[in-house]
Design an enzyme around this catalytic site. Sequence first.
Site, short mmCIF file in Angstrom:
data_model
loop_
_atom_site.label_atom_id
_atom_site.label_comp_id
_atom_site.label_asym_id
_atom_site.label_seq_id
_atom_site.Cartn_x
_atom_site.Cartn_y
_atom_site.Cartn_z
N SER A 8 0.84 -1.28 -0.09
CA SER A 8 0.00 0.02 -0.23
C SER A 8 0.96 1.09 0.04
CB SER A 8 -1.05 0.08 1.13
OG SER A 8 -1.35 1.28 1.37
N HIS A 33 -1.23 -0.88 -4.40
CA HIS A 33 -2.30 -0.69 -3.75
C HIS A 33 -2.58 0.76 -3.41
CE1 HIS A 33 -6.22 -1.78 -1.69
NE2 HIS A 33 -5.73 -0.79 -0.58
N ASP A 35 -4.69 3.89 -2.04
CA ASP A 35 -5.77 4.21 -1.00
C ASP A 35 -6.13 5.69 -1.22
OD1 ASP A 35 -6.06 1.74 0.53
OD2 ASP A 35 -3.97 2.04 1.17
N MET A 37 -8.83 8.61 -0.38
CA MET A 37 -9.99 8.99 0.82
C MET A 37 -10.34 10.50 0.64
SD MET A 37 -7.67 7.62 3.99
CE MET A 37 -6.55 6.01 3.89
N HIS A 66 -8.13 1.31 -4.38
CA HIS A 66 -9.24 1.27 -3.41
C HIS A 66 -9.82 2.68 -3.05
CE1 HIS A 66 -9.89 -0.11 1.20
NE2 HIS A 66 -10.85 0.22 0.64
N MET A 68 -12.00 4.81 -0.86
CA MET A 68 -12.54 5.06 0.06
C MET A 68 -13.47 6.37 0.15
SD MET A 68 -9.90 3.46 2.58
CE MET A 68 -8.62 3.57 1.24
N MET A 137 -12.08 -5.97 4.45
CA MET A 137 -11.28 -4.85 5.37
C MET A 137 -11.21 -5.48 6.62
SD MET A 137 -10.52 -2.10 3.36
CE MET A 137 -9.73 -1.38 4.76
N PHE A 143 -6.99 4.52 7.90
CA PHE A 143 -5.54 4.83 8.39
C PHE A 143 -4.88 3.76 8.02
CE2 PHE A 143 -8.56 7.42 10.67
CZ PHE A 143 -8.11 8.58 10.63
N ASP A 175 -7.15 -6.40 3.34
CA ASP A 175 -6.68 -5.13 3.68
C ASP A 175 -6.55 -4.73 4.97
OD1 ASP A 175 -5.62 -2.71 3.31
OD2 ASP A 175 -7.22 -1.70 2.05
N GLY A 176 -5.54 -4.23 5.73
CA GLY A 176 -5.45 -3.88 7.05
C GLY A 176 -4.63 -4.56 8.19
N GLY A 177 -3.71 -4.14 8.62
CA GLY A 177 -2.94 -5.05 9.67
C GLY A 177 -2.31 -6.35 9.22
N GLY A 197 0.72 -2.34 4.24
CA GLY A 197 1.59 -1.20 3.94
C GLY A 197 2.73 -0.83 4.98
N SER A 198 2.15 -0.63 6.26
CA SER A 198 3.31 -0.30 7.26
C SER A 198 4.03 -1.40 7.58
CB SER A 198 2.31 0.11 8.54
OG SER A 198 1.62 -0.82 8.98
C1 DX5 Z 1 -6.77 1.49 5.23
C2 DX5 Z 1 -6.07 1.29 3.71
C3 DX5 Z 1 -5.05 0.23 3.75
C4 DX5 Z 1 -3.66 0.77 4.85
C5 DX5 Z 1 -3.13 -0.72 5.20
O1 DX5 Z 1 -7.81 2.32 5.23
O2 DX5 Z 1 -7.20 0.80 3.08
O3 DX5 Z 1 -4.84 -0.07 2.59
O4 DX5 Z 1 -2.77 1.31 3.56
O5 DX5 Z 1 -2.22 -0.16 5.76
P1 DX5 Z 1 -1.40 -1.46 6.91
O6 DX5 Z 1 -0.94 -2.69 6.28
O7 DX5 Z 1 -0.40 -0.66 7.73
O8 DX5 Z 1 -2.72 -1.66 7.80
ZN ZN Z 2 -6.68 -0.04 1.06
#
Ligand code: DX5
Ligand code: ZN
Length: 218
Positions: A8, A33, A35, A37, A66, A68, A137, A143, A175-177, A197-198
């Site tokens: 991401s 990916h 994101d 927003m 993606h 949002m 998700m 975030f 997607d997420g964590g 992502g992180s």
């Molecule tokens: C959150 C995003 C994710 C985010 C994932 O709203 O849709 O794509 O970047 O980041 P991590 O992998 O750090 O949870």
């Molecule tokens: Zn995403």
Amino acid sequence: MEVIISPSLLSADFINLQKDIDMINRSEADWLHLDIMDGMFVPNISFGFPVISAVAKACKKTLDAHFMIEHPEHYIAQTAKLGVEIMCVHYEACIHLHRTIQEIHAAGMKAGVALNPSTPVSVLEDILDDLDLVLIMSVNPGFGGQKFIPNALKKVAQLRQEIDKRNLSTIIEVDGGVQGENAQALVDAGADALVSGSYIFNSPNPEETIRSLKQVKR
Ligand code: DX5
Ligand code: ZN
């Protein structure tokens, strides 16, 4: 078959995107990916078309966008024009979801639907056959760097069962964590693609971290 890894961009170094995109290009990542927003559908604002346009020119990987945002249907043509291959919209943001999916296909893109953690997979009953991808998700969108919600595993398994029952080739993306510790469990539950992502960008060697995620066995 190998798991699809989609780093991401949200966790990349925005002052030096070229460096991170070069890394993605060199890496074993399959997709990138994006994101998007709007500060309305989610309580955060990320980046928009000027940034996506620049990234699209530099990135050699499949672009996995993606959205949002409210009214993603207003941006289908603009997204297709930039060379984005996969456009994913939120179930919770689309009143006329079937129409939006048809419009994404008519614009030449693959269509995905994202589900918030509190939205059950059963809402896809009458649209699943039309989808190329479902994005589960595993955090509340908005975030990067949030903690994985384990209930996502159950949703992936339910969706896998339904997709197999209908003999579809719909991709399940999570997607997420997502990180080293839950990646194998997600794939075992039936995920085809993992966004991260992180975990990737905050690691000492992101290219190596992508390689390690690609080791997950399907
Ligand atoms: C959150 C995003 C994710 C985010 C994932 O709203 O849709 O794509 O970047 O980041 P991590 O992998 O750090 O949870
Ligand atoms: Zn995403």
